[in-house]
Design a protein around this motif. Structure first.
Motif, PDB file in Angstrom:
ATOM      1  N   ARG A  33     -26.838 -74.164 -33.670  1.00 60.66           N
ATOM      2  CA  ARG A  33     -27.290 -73.261 -32.621  1.00 60.66           C
ATOM      3  C   ARG A  33     -28.681 -73.578 -32.072  1.00 60.66           C
ATOM      4  O   ARG A  33     -28.905 -73.586 -30.871  1.00 60.66           O
ATOM      5  CB  ARG A  33     -27.265 -71.840 -33.169  1.00 60.66           C
ATOM      6  N   LEU A  38     -10.074 -64.432 -39.236  1.00 62.23           N
ATOM      7  CA  LEU A  38     -10.198 -65.709 -38.534  1.00 62.23           C
ATOM      8  C   LEU A  38      -9.394 -66.788 -39.253  1.00 62.23           C
ATOM      9  O   LEU A  38      -9.327 -66.802 -40.478  1.00 62.23           O
ATOM     10  CB  LEU A  38     -11.667 -66.151 -38.467  1.00 62.23           C
ATOM     11  N   VAL A  62     -21.762 -62.559 -47.640  1.00 63.81           N
ATOM     12  CA  VAL A  62     -22.436 -63.854 -47.488  1.00 63.81           C
ATOM     13  C   VAL A  62     -23.201 -63.936 -46.170  1.00 63.81           C
ATOM     14  O   VAL A  62     -22.892 -63.250 -45.204  1.00 63.81           O
ATOM     15  CB  VAL A  62     -21.461 -65.051 -47.553  1.00 63.81           C
ATOM     16  N   GLU A  63     -24.161 -64.818 -46.143  1.00 71.47           N
ATOM     17  CA  GLU A  63     -24.939 -65.057 -44.928  1.00 71.47           C
ATOM     18  C   GLU A  63     -24.329 -66.236 -44.174  1.00 71.47           C
ATOM     19  O   GLU A  63     -23.925 -67.217 -44.775  1.00 71.47           O
ATOM     20  CB  GLU A  63     -26.390 -65.371 -45.296  1.00 71.47           C
ATOM     21  N   ILE A  64     -24.273 -66.126 -42.864  1.00 72.65           N
ATOM     22  CA  ILE A  64     -23.793 -67.250 -42.052  1.00 72.65           C
ATOM     23  C   ILE A  64     -24.856 -67.584 -41.015  1.00 72.65           C
ATOM     24  O   ILE A  64     -24.924 -66.965 -39.963  1.00 72.65           O
ATOM     25  CB  ILE A  64     -22.454 -66.930 -41.361  1.00 72.65           C
ATOM     26  N   PRO A  65     -25.705 -68.557 -41.314  1.00 78.51           N
ATOM     27  CA  PRO A  65     -26.838 -68.856 -40.439  1.00 78.51           C
ATOM     28  C   PRO A  65     -26.387 -69.261 -39.038  1.00 78.51           C
ATOM     29  O   PRO A  65     -25.386 -69.964 -38.880  1.00 78.51           O
ATOM     30  CB  PRO A  65     -27.520 -70.044 -41.135  1.00 78.51           C
ATOM     31  N   GLY A  66     -27.100 -68.781 -38.054  1.00 78.58           N
ATOM     32  CA  GLY A  66     -26.861 -69.214 -36.673  1.00 78.58           C
ATOM     33  C   GLY A  66     -25.711 -68.516 -35.969  1.00 78.58           C
ATOM     34  O   GLY A  66     -25.547 -68.660 -34.774  1.00 78.58           O
ATOM     35  N   VAL A  67     -24.883 -67.783 -36.709  1.00 66.94           N
ATOM     36  CA  VAL A  67     -23.750 -67.100 -36.065  1.00 66.94           C
ATOM     37  C   VAL A  67     -24.137 -65.642 -35.838  1.00 66.94           C
ATOM     38  O   VAL A  67     -24.382 -64.906 -36.789  1.00 66.94           O
ATOM     39  CB  VAL A  67     -22.483 -67.168 -36.939  1.00 66.94           C
ATOM     40  N   ALA A  68     -24.192 -65.251 -34.574  1.00 70.31           N
ATOM     41  CA  ALA A  68     -24.594 -63.881 -34.277  1.00 70.31           C
ATOM     42  C   ALA A  68     -23.575 -62.908 -34.868  1.00 70.31           C
ATOM     43  O   ALA A  68     -22.373 -63.117 -34.785  1.00 70.31           O
ATOM     44  CB  ALA A  68     -24.697 -63.681 -32.772  1.00 70.31           C
ATOM     45  N   ASN A 110     -20.820 -74.339 -35.531  1.00 70.00           N
ATOM     46  CA  ASN A 110     -21.504 -73.944 -34.311  1.00 70.00           C
ATOM     47  C   ASN A 110     -22.810 -73.195 -34.616  1.00 70.00           C
ATOM     48  O   ASN A 110     -23.848 -73.442 -33.999  1.00 70.00           O
ATOM     49  CB  ASN A 110     -20.538 -73.050 -33.543  1.00 70.00           C
ATOM     50  N   GLY A 111     -22.737 -72.331 -35.572  1.00 65.66           N
ATOM     51  CA  GLY A 111     -23.931 -71.591 -35.989  1.00 65.66           C
ATOM     52  C   GLY A 111     -25.001 -72.538 -36.516  1.00 65.66           C
ATOM     53  O   GLY A 111     -26.183 -72.406 -36.209  1.00 65.66           O
ATOM     54  N   PHE A 112     -24.541 -73.516 -37.270  1.00 56.23           N
ATOM     55  CA  PHE A 112     -25.446 -74.507 -37.837  1.00 56.23           C
ATOM     56  C   PHE A 112     -26.198 -75.268 -36.730  1.00 56.23           C
ATOM     57  O   PHE A 112     -27.359 -75.638 -36.888  1.00 56.23           O
ATOM     58  CB  PHE A 112     -24.610 -75.462 -38.696  1.00 56.23           C
ATOM     59  N   MET A 151     -16.854 -71.878 -36.184  1.00 53.23           N
ATOM     60  CA  MET A 151     -17.907 -70.881 -36.035  1.00 53.23           C
ATOM     61  C   MET A 151     -19.117 -71.234 -36.899  1.00 53.23           C
ATOM     62  O   MET A 151     -20.257 -71.144 -36.461  1.00 53.23           O
ATOM     63  CB  MET A 151     -17.352 -69.512 -36.409  1.00 53.23           C
ATOM     64  N   GLY A 187     -23.020 -65.735 -27.615  1.00 53.61           N
ATOM     65  CA  GLY A 187     -22.784 -64.592 -28.498  1.00 53.61           C
ATOM     66  C   GLY A 187     -23.868 -64.020 -29.309  1.00 53.61           C
ATOM     67  O   GLY A 187     -25.002 -63.995 -29.261  1.00 53.61           O
ATOM     68  N   LEU A 203     -19.143 -62.668 -34.725  1.00 57.26           N
ATOM     69  CA  LEU A 203     -18.138 -62.559 -35.789  1.00 57.26           C
ATOM     70  C   LEU A 203     -17.309 -61.290 -35.597  1.00 57.26           C
ATOM     71  O   LEU A 203     -16.085 -61.310 -35.727  1.00 57.26           O
ATOM     72  CB  LEU A 203     -18.812 -62.555 -37.169  1.00 57.26           C
ATOM     73  N   ASP A 215     -17.248 -69.620 -49.882  1.00 61.09           N
ATOM     74  CA  ASP A 215     -17.436 -68.176 -49.746  1.00 61.09           C
ATOM     75  C   ASP A 215     -17.643 -67.767 -48.288  1.00 61.09           C
ATOM     76  O   ASP A 215     -17.176 -66.718 -47.856  1.00 61.09           O
ATOM     77  CB  ASP A 215     -18.579 -67.665 -50.639  1.00 61.09           C
ATOM     78  N   GLN A 216     -18.295 -68.649 -47.507  1.00 56.68           N
ATOM     79  CA  GLN A 216     -18.454 -68.352 -46.076  1.00 56.68           C
ATOM     80  C   GLN A 216     -17.097 -68.385 -45.375  1.00 56.68           C
ATOM     81  O   GLN A 216     -16.763 -67.521 -44.572  1.00 56.68           O
ATOM     82  CB  GLN A 216     -19.365 -69.382 -45.407  1.00 56.68           C
ATOM     83  N   VAL A 258     -25.275 -63.374 -38.977  1.00 50.38           N
ATOM     84  CA  VAL A 258     -24.517 -62.576 -39.932  1.00 50.38           C
ATOM     85  C   VAL A 258     -25.226 -62.487 -41.290  1.00 50.38           C
ATOM     86  O   VAL A 258     -25.386 -63.507 -41.970  1.00 50.38           O
ATOM     87  CB  VAL A 258     -23.102 -63.168 -40.153  1.00 50.38           C
ATOM     88  N   ASN A 259     -25.655 -61.299 -41.628  1.00 53.66           N
ATOM     89  CA  ASN A 259     -26.242 -60.974 -42.934  1.00 53.66           C
ATOM     90  C   ASN A 259     -27.532 -61.729 -43.290  1.00 53.66           C
ATOM     91  O   ASN A 259     -28.119 -61.483 -44.338  1.00 53.66           O
ATOM     92  CB  ASN A 259     -25.230 -61.181 -44.078  1.00 53.66           C
ATOM     93  N   TYR A 293     -15.046 -65.381 -46.353  1.00 50.33           N
ATOM     94  CA  TYR A 293     -15.578 -64.171 -45.699  1.00 50.33           C
ATOM     95  C   TYR A 293     -15.012 -64.065 -44.281  1.00 50.33           C
ATOM     96  O   TYR A 293     -14.515 -63.011 -43.874  1.00 50.33           O
ATOM     97  CB  TYR A 293     -17.101 -64.254 -45.661  1.00 50.33           C
TER      98      TYR A 293
END
Ligand SMILES: Nc1ncnc2c1ncn2[C@@H]1O[C@H](COP(=O)(O)OP(=O)(O)OP(=O)(O)O)[C@@H](O)[C@H]1O
Ligand SMILES: [Mg+2]
Lengths: 252, 482
Positions: B455, B440, A88-94, B451-453, B448, B482, A98, B430-431, A142-143, B434
């Motif tokens: 960023r 985690l 899966v893709e996780i937007p914004g998370v380098a 936070n990514g959302f 996480m 990161g 992860l 699914d995220q 991520v992805n 994963y």
């Protein structure tokens, strides 16, 4: 290491796995093949602890512990790794963030100190070379926007870093070009050791030219209908699954 | 049993960390609002006559207005006669000369909030104009700033020492007739921050004020005025926490920013007011008017905000793009949880030629939180080649919360280009899986992903604030960079 006994799994009311038995010893490589929709990914997901599957019968022991009682993150920290068929893709998370969180979660569980930034980066770069992945991908989310092949390599990179006891590779070979297949296989082979078991889910004999399985199983319609040595994969490649279903008909 | 969902709930329902009330004698105005109250405030602050006149005009105008009735937020009627409009901590010798002279109880309060002034002074290099209740009691780094000709002080001090600047700029962006709460603020504002950066000066440090609401029933009416003269630039940080209490507290601030030719103002807010308990009881009502005026050519104003507190937030930091080639920006993260309601957004008013604006809004709703984004992009006739890009993303945690997006676009010039993008997503199972398959915990995985959302917005915050912001969202420090 892994003992699956008479595993029956349903999604809702629909039975998907119908009595799986599988024994995997440390150091062994098992290949699971079988037609689309036969339940291969389901088996991998159940091993990893995904929600939404009901185990109606049977048990799974991992290092003699009841795996079904463990939360997914604990299974991961105990050393079960699933390389996803569809990462899966996780937007914004380098990506690197992860990786670091994952490796430190595992280390904490093992009572080891967290890796500092320098050691972590060094280790990561070493593993990048092993799987032939571009360093730039570490700093991307991520992805996200990764090509199919890059996603698969990324899974193997994570595996190489986490050094699992049991690795489940769900069609890691699909979508790879010939060179990538080779590097990824080399990466997997480099991880081969007497304490580690690997289960490969694949449709293609090709992969098994590079990674030599000890056992090959054929999963069809939720059952393992045939198990054998590496030669079984070759026969399948030649004759397809139809041969087994008509010639044998009956679950093995 | 669904463990991920369960852990998500615990994370969401964590109690407010900063709920306490400190106990300092206050010098208070009698409850209620009248011309007497206003005269009392103005006299206490030894204000020049023009300011009292202005307050009274605002008050008389306010009397003609009705409390607004916003469609998307719900709150009980506010009794404006039941509010204390002025309260000041009693100081031993009027103004303190150094930190040592400050009420130890007050310093302890700051400690509990994690902002020890001394440490800040030494470590962070941030000048803190700390507002406790309604009067500024400690200002640091003044000398350093004074050497550059920068004025950074409380509003009352500015009114006494720089009346000409206050007179020239106060109310020139947000008039006292602007809206109900702006009128109220203009009449009764207690104190706030004033900042003037002279021509060509780049402010050598981030300026910051920590607001804190204290003293029972004392509504806070802060007023902030920041002026960047020609070619000047400044970055200003605003942050707040409030003690736990049972009555809803009203907060109606006014913030005015003015950027002259080639000047830049960056205004960042991390806001962590008490949102109320699980049923929304006791939280802060935050009705704020924030507006920036890009008055000069090539000027730039950026609003960055992270909103996690308040029972109700109603807030539209806006930019008037008056100067040719001026730039307005709005970056926002708003988190609503339990019964919180947030109605935020921005207005970009394009007047000058080649004006550009960017809007990035990230709304996160959890529990029964209601998050509404309302954005207005208005391009006037003379705004040749105006550009706007807006992006509004909503993230939902759980299925009892909601997000609403209302973009309004008015374009009167055919050469303008306005783009709007909006997305809504739920944290994917699914995220989560994963991340958990990588070891985690569900809690860390949620942090996480959230936070990514956010960023894109966090990147716009000054470092130390980005860290604070992430803490507020329950995220570990490492995620930021990161
Ligand atoms: N969430 C779901 N709801 C209903 N049926 C499902 C769900 N997930 C999987 N299935 C069904 O379970 C069966 C097994 O699926 P699974 O993904 O395990 O197959 P597979 O052997 O991995 O196939 P492939 O080779 O195509 O990857 C399929 O019939 C599929 O449609
Ligand atoms: Mg599959």
């Amino acid at each position: 290491m892994l003992e699956i006994r008479n595993l029956n799994v349903s999604i809702g009311d629909k039975p998907i796995l119908k009595g799986i038995d599988l024994h995997v010893k440390p150091g062994e490589i098992h290949a699971i093949m079988g037609p689309n929709g036969s339940g291969k990914s389901t088996l991998a997901q159940v091993l990893a602890g995904r929600e939404g599957y009901t185990v109606t019968e049977g048990e799974i022991l991992f290092e003699n512990k009841n795996l079904l009682e463990l939360a997914p993150e604990l299974r991961a920290r105990e050393g079960i790794f699933l390389a996803f068929q569809y990462p899966v893709e996780i937007p914004g998370v380098a990506n690197i963030y992860l990786l670091k969180a994952a490796i430190n979660a595992r280390r904490k569980h093992q009572g080891l100190p967290e890796l500092d930034a320098m050691d972590f980066l060094e280790l990561t770069k070493e593993k990048l070379r092993l799987v032939g992945m571009d360093e730039a991908l570490l700093y991307r989310p991520v992805n996200e926007g990764f090509s199919g092949g890059e996603k698969k390599r990324n899974e193997i990179l994570q595996m190489a870093l986490l050094e699992p006891k049991l690795a489940l590779l769900d069609e890691t070979d699909s979508g790879l070009d010939i060179d990538a297949l080779k590097t990824v296989s080399e990466g997997v082979n480099a991880l081969k050791n007497p304490d580690r078991a690997i289960i490969l889910i694949t449709h293609y004999q090709r992969l098994l030219d590079y990674i030599h399985p000890d056992r090959v199983h054929v999963l069809a319609n939720g059952r393992i209908i045939r198990s054998g040595g590496p030669e079984l994969a070759l026969t399948l490649e030649e004759r397809g699954y139809g041969w087994l279903e008509t010639a044998e008909g009956i679950p093995a | 049993m669904n463990t991920a969902a369960h852990e998500l709930d615990t994370l969401i329902n964590r109690d407010y960390e900063y709920g306490f009330e400190s106990d300092i004698d206050s010098d208070m105005a009698p409850k209620g609002l009248s011309e007497e109250t206003i005269r009392f405030i103005s006299e206490r602050k030894q204000e020049p006559g023009f300011l009292l006149e202005w307050r009274l005009k605002a008050y008389r105008h306010w009397l003609t207005l009705k409390s607004p009735n916003w469609s998307s937020v719900h709150y009980p009627p506010i009794n404006f006669q039941d509010i204390i409009y002025y309260s000041a901590p009693k100081l031993r010798d009027n103004a303190p000369k150094s930190l040592e002279e400050i009420d130890p109880e007050l310093l302890r309060t700051y400690d509990k909030l994690g902002i020890p002034l001394k440490e800040q002074e030494l470590l962070a290099g941030v000048a803190v104009d700390a507002v406790f209740d309604s009067v500024s009691v400690a200002t640091t780094f003044k000398d350093r700033l004074a050497r550059e000709g920068i004025v950074f002080c409380s509003f009352s001090e500015a009114a006494r020492l720089h009346p000409e600047l206050v007179k020239q700029y106060m109310g020139s962006v947000v008039s006292y007739m602007d809206n109900f709460y702006a009128a109220l603020n203009s009449a009764v504002f207690s104190d706030g921050t004033f900042c003037y950066i002279p021509p060509g000066v780049k402010c050598p440090m981030e300026l910051s004020t920590y607001f804190r609401i204290n003293a029972k029933n004392s509504g806070q009416f802060e007023r902030t005025l920041i002026i960047a003269d020609k070619g000047a630039s400044v970055s200003y940080l605003e942050g707040c926490t409030a003690p736990m209490r049972d009555e809803n507290q009203l907060h109606a601030a006014v913030v005015e920013l003015i950027a002259l030719e080639d000047a830049q103002i960056r205004y960042s807010t991390v806001q962590n007011w008490y949102p109320g308990d699980k049923d929304g009881k006791g939280g802060i009502f935050n009705f704020v008017t924030k507006r920036g005026d890009c008055r000069g050519s090539r000027s730039r104003i950026s609003w960055t905000q992270v909103e996690t507190g308040s029972a109700i937030t109603w807030k539209y930091p806006s930019v008037i793009l008056r100067g040719d080639d001026s730039v307005g920006e709005f970056y926002s993260v708003a988190l609503t949880n339990n019964c919180q309601q947030a109605d935020t957004g921005t207005k970009m008013l394009h007047i000058g030629r080649n004006t550009r604006s960017t809007i990035v809004s990230k709304g996160i709703s959890a529990g029964r939180g209601q998050n509404a984004y309302r954005g207005l992009v208005k391009v006037l006739k003379g705004a040749e080649n105006a550009r706007n890009y807006s992006q509004c993303d909503s993230l939902l945690l759980g299925n009892r919360c909601a997000a609403h997006t209302f973009p309004y676009i008015e374009v009167k010039n055919p050469t303008a280009k306005v783009e709007h993008e909006a997305t809504t997503s739920r944290i994917g199972e699914d995220q989560l899986f994963y991340c958990m398959q990588r070891g985690l915990s569900a809690e860390d995985a949620v942090s996480m992903i959230v936070n990514g959302f956010c960023r894109e917005v966090f990147k716009k915050l000054p470092m130390e604030f980005a860290v604070e912001a992430q803490k507020l969202l329950g995220v570990s420090l490492e995620g930021s960079i990161g």
